[in-house]
Design an enzyme around this catalytic site. Structure first.
Site, PDB file in Angstrom:
ATOM      1  CG  HIS A 111       3.122 -12.651  -0.435  1.00  0.00           C
ATOM      2  ND1 HIS A 111       1.766 -12.218  -1.078  1.00  0.00           N
ATOM      3  CD2 HIS A 111       3.489 -11.797   0.476  1.00  0.00           C
ATOM      4  CE1 HIS A 111       1.605 -11.073  -0.343  1.00  0.00           C
ATOM      5  NE2 HIS A 111       2.423 -10.768   0.776  1.00  0.00           N
ATOM      6  CD  GLU A 164      -1.542  -2.306   1.484  1.00  0.00           C
ATOM      7  OE1 GLU A 164      -2.170  -3.349   0.859  1.00  0.00           O
ATOM      8  OE2 GLU A 164      -0.515  -2.632   2.204  1.00  0.00           O
TER       9      GLU A 164
END
Length: 159
Positions: free
Chosen positions: A97, A67
């Site tokens: 990931h 983010e």
């Protein structure tokens, strides 16, 4: 290892402009909070040491490193922000990931700086272990937050 013999906090500060009137946005990931809080402290204290005023340093927290790009964009689009510093930490796990998050951060943060034509600094640690992260967040390799803050000031000086 690129930083094995270098303390990240050893920054050359000659030739930097007066930043007493500059306003900085610092976007901080809440994920790996022990690390990111140390990075923030380093960045904040370095900005103050280089001449920024407390009132001209604005912090925004985001949930994770992914983010950071959007948080940086929200800060960068503001006319009153001169430079943005992003601080995060992604530690390698057992899955891919890590690769996706690191790539997204690097690309997103780069795009924000280019889009808004202002310094948007990549202060995201991408380490294999928590220990490596702590070594770079105030440990034996200094504090990457210091380096990010000094880089923001240097980029303002270049422009």
């Amino acid at each position: 290892m690129a930083t094995a013999l270098k303390n990240l906090s050893d920054n050359k500060t000659s030739g930097m402009r007066d930043i007493s009137g500059a306003k900085f946005g610092i976007v901080v990931s809440e994920w790996n909070e022990e690390v990111t809080e140390a990075l923030y402290s380093g960045a904040f204290e370095t900005l103050i040491a280089l001449g920024a005023t407390r009132e001209h340093i604005e912090r925004m927290n985001v949930p994770g490193s992914f983010e950071l790009s959007l948080g940086a964009q929200w800060m960068a689009k503001r006319n009153d922000i001169d430079a943005v510093i992003t601080l995060g930490c992604v530690i390698q796990g057992e899955t891919r990931h890590f690769d996706f998050i690191c790539q997204a951060c690097a690309n997103g943060i780069t795009e924000v700086g280019l889009k808004y034509d202002k310094p948007v600094i990549f202060g995201v640690l991408t380490t294999e272990t928590q220990k490596q992260a702590m070594d770079r967040a105030g440990g034996r390799h200094g504090n990457k937050g210091d380096e990010a803050a000094a880089t923001a000031v240097k980029m303002l000086s270049v422009k």
